[in-house]
Design a protein around this motif. Structure first.
Motif, mmCIF file in Angstrom:
data_model
loop_
_atom_site.group_PDB
_atom_site.id
_atom_site.type_symbol
_atom_site.label_atom_id
_atom_site.label_comp_id
_atom_site.label_asym_id
_atom_site.label_seq_id
_atom_site.Cartn_x
_atom_site.Cartn_y
_atom_site.Cartn_z
ATOM 1 N N LEU A 65 2.555 -10.888 5.606
ATOM 2 C CA LEU A 65 3.161 -10.323 4.443
ATOM 3 C C LEU A 65 3.348 -8.623 4.813
ATOM 4 N N PHE A 66 2.502 -8.163 5.333
ATOM 5 C CA PHE A 66 2.741 -6.740 5.675
ATOM 6 C C PHE A 66 3.941 -6.554 6.720
ATOM 7 N N ALA A 67 3.756 -7.614 7.843
ATOM 8 C CA ALA A 67 4.877 -7.653 9.015
ATOM 9 C C ALA A 67 6.321 -7.588 8.110
ATOM 10 N N LEU A 68 6.394 -8.642 7.068
ATOM 11 C CA LEU A 68 7.739 -8.729 6.540
ATOM 12 C C LEU A 68 8.058 -7.578 5.741
ATOM 13 N N LEU A 69 7.117 -6.697 5.282
ATOM 14 C CA LEU A 69 7.500 -5.537 4.202
ATOM 15 C C LEU A 69 7.902 -4.293 5.156
ATOM 16 N N VAL A 70 7.446 -4.352 6.426
ATOM 17 C CA VAL A 70 7.382 -3.196 7.137
ATOM 18 C C VAL A 70 8.870 -2.637 7.376
ATOM 19 N N PRO A 71 9.761 -3.800 7.939
ATOM 20 C CA PRO A 71 11.106 -3.288 8.222
ATOM 21 C C PRO A 71 11.740 -2.872 6.792
ATOM 22 N N VAL A 72 11.360 -3.257 5.853
ATOM 23 C CA VAL A 72 12.018 -2.869 4.580
ATOM 24 C C VAL A 72 11.388 -1.487 4.013
ATOM 25 N N LEU A 73 9.999 -1.332 3.756
ATOM 26 C CA LEU A 73 9.262 -0.071 3.229
ATOM 27 C C LEU A 73 8.759 0.821 4.325
ATOM 28 N N GLY A 74 8.712 0.230 5.355
ATOM 29 C CA GLY A 74 8.076 0.995 6.657
ATOM 30 C C GLY A 74 6.674 1.091 6.775
ATOM 31 N N LEU A 75 6.023 1.962 7.671
ATOM 32 C CA LEU A 75 4.379 1.867 7.567
ATOM 33 C C LEU A 75 3.894 2.810 6.687
ATOM 34 N N GLY A 76 2.722 2.459 6.270
ATOM 35 C CA GLY A 76 2.096 3.406 5.410
ATOM 36 C C GLY A 76 1.541 2.733 4.065
ATOM 37 N N PHE A 77 1.455 3.807 3.231
ATOM 38 C CA PHE A 77 0.777 3.470 1.891
ATOM 39 C C PHE A 77 1.542 2.647 0.883
ATOM 40 N N THR A 78 2.922 2.957 0.893
ATOM 41 C CA THR A 78 3.846 2.223 0.127
ATOM 42 C C THR A 78 3.740 0.582 0.327
ATOM 43 N N THR A 79 3.918 0.439 1.659
ATOM 44 C CA THR A 79 4.011 -1.094 2.008
ATOM 45 C C THR A 79 2.786 -1.808 1.611
ATOM 46 N N ALA A 80 1.709 -1.040 1.975
ATOM 47 C CA ALA A 80 0.272 -1.750 1.543
ATOM 48 C C ALA A 80 0.124 -1.865 0.035
ATOM 49 N N LEU A 81 0.645 -0.937 -0.841
ATOM 50 C CA LEU A 81 0.320 -0.816 -2.097
ATOM 51 C C LEU A 81 1.197 -2.311 -2.816
ATOM 52 N N VAL A 82 2.407 -2.479 -2.227
ATOM 53 C CA VAL A 82 3.266 -3.499 -2.704
ATOM 54 C C VAL A 82 2.620 -4.761 -2.606
ATOM 55 N N ALA A 83 2.104 -5.044 -1.159
ATOM 56 C CA ALA A 83 1.541 -6.183 -0.697
ATOM 57 C C ALA A 83 0.587 -6.481 -1.549
ATOM 58 N N LEU A 84 -0.493 -5.553 -1.551
ATOM 59 C CA LEU A 84 -1.943 -5.961 -2.516
ATOM 60 C C LEU A 84 -1.295 -6.061 -4.125
ATOM 61 N N ALA A 85 -0.504 -5.377 -4.754
ATOM 62 C CA ALA A 85 -0.078 -5.733 -5.981
ATOM 63 C C ALA A 85 0.429 -7.181 -6.096
ATOM 64 N N ALA A 86 1.141 -7.485 -4.877
ATOM 65 C CA ALA A 86 1.838 -8.832 -4.937
ATOM 66 C C ALA A 86 0.679 -9.858 -4.870
ATOM 67 N N TYR A 87 -0.264 -9.773 -3.694
ATOM 68 C CA TYR A 87 -1.494 -10.572 -3.734
ATOM 69 C C TYR A 87 -2.167 -10.906 -5.024
ATOM 70 N N ALA A 88 -2.153 -9.893 -5.673
ATOM 71 C CA ALA A 88 -3.111 -10.014 -7.131
ATOM 72 C C ALA A 88 -2.310 -10.721 -8.195
ATOM 73 N N GLN A 89 -0.921 -10.825 -8.144
ATOM 74 C CA GLN A 89 -0.557 -11.434 -9.354
ATOM 75 C C GLN A 89 -0.795 -12.926 -9.578
ATOM 76 N N MET A 90 -1.023 -13.556 -8.637
ATOM 77 C CA MET A 90 -1.296 -15.054 -8.874
ATOM 78 C C MET A 90 -2.730 -15.067 -9.849
ATOM 79 N N ILE A 91 -3.686 -14.131 -9.460
ATOM 80 C CA ILE A 91 -4.878 -14.427 -10.140
ATOM 81 C C ILE A 91 -4.750 -13.678 -11.549
#
Length: 211
Positions: A65-91
């Motif tokens: 998921l990080f690898a998929l988001l990096v080309p769109v959002l780049g490296l760093g905090f924003t990509t991690a923020l989006v990925a972590l928030a996405a993972y928490a949605q199901m729960i």
């Protein structure tokens, strides 16, 4: 443990970054999950597609998921923020919907009989009664976010994962162990804190109902 005591400032800075990233991700996840959970609880038509999409996201490996988001959002905090928030949605969405659907129909009908509209029923009846189940979801999501946030070091998002990753890359086991131990301690502390909040709310709710 040697690294932990020899470099307390570095560990403290990494811990601060980890707490900030995890807290921001949980806040963003809740902002998205609350309306989605209400919709999933209310609409039989939308419930299945919502859980279907969130289930697919949840099954994607974190590195992928990080690898998929990096080309769109780049490296760093924003990509991690989006990925972590996405993972928490199901729960979060699942628990919020389950909490609302678990409210006794008699309580909802009584509220309607008192003249409450749907918004008032949600806020004054369903929200407090669904809160224990929702808080359980928040606790599980928070611990999951803290754990997955370690991998965010791979995309330069900071946090305790920098110690783990740096220790592995430099063949410095003490550094990697320090990061892993502090991360585990953070997850356990948050779990215990939210368990306490959940228990206290349940006692308060029971007292309110009996009163």
């Amino acid at each position: 443990m040697d690294y932990l005591f020899a470099h307390p400032a570095i560990v403290a800075r990494a811990l601060g970054e980890h707490v900030w990233l995890s807290g921001a991700a949980l806040a963003l996840a809740l902002a998205l999950a609350i309306p989605l959970g209400v919709i999933a609880a209310r609409s039989n038509l939308l419930r299945t597609p919502i859980f279907g999409v969130l289930g697919v996201v949840y099954t994607i490996p974190s590195l992928a998921l990080f690898a998929l988001l990096v080309p769109v959002l780049g490296l760093g905090f924003t990509t991690a923020l989006v990925a972590l928030a996405a993972y928490a949605q199901m729960i979060l969405v699942r628990n919020i919907a389950a909490g609302i659907n678990g409210v006794a129909p008699s309580a909802v009908e009584a509220a309607r009989g008192m003249g409450m509209d749907e918004w008032q029923i949600l806020w004054r009846v369903e929200r407090p009664l669904a809160m224990p189940v929702a808080l359980g979801g928040v606790r599980i999501a928070a611990v999951s976010i803290i754990g997955i946030a370690n991998i965010a070091a791979w995309i330069d998002a900071g946090g305790l994962g920098t110690l783990v990753l740096g220790g592995i890359q430099a063949d410095y086991p003490s550094k990697a162990v320090a990061g892993a131990l502090v991360s585990a301690a953070l997850a356990i502390s948050v779990d215990l804190l939210l368990r306490g909040v959940e228990r206290r709310y349940r006692r308060h709710l029971t007292t309110s109902i009996r009163g």
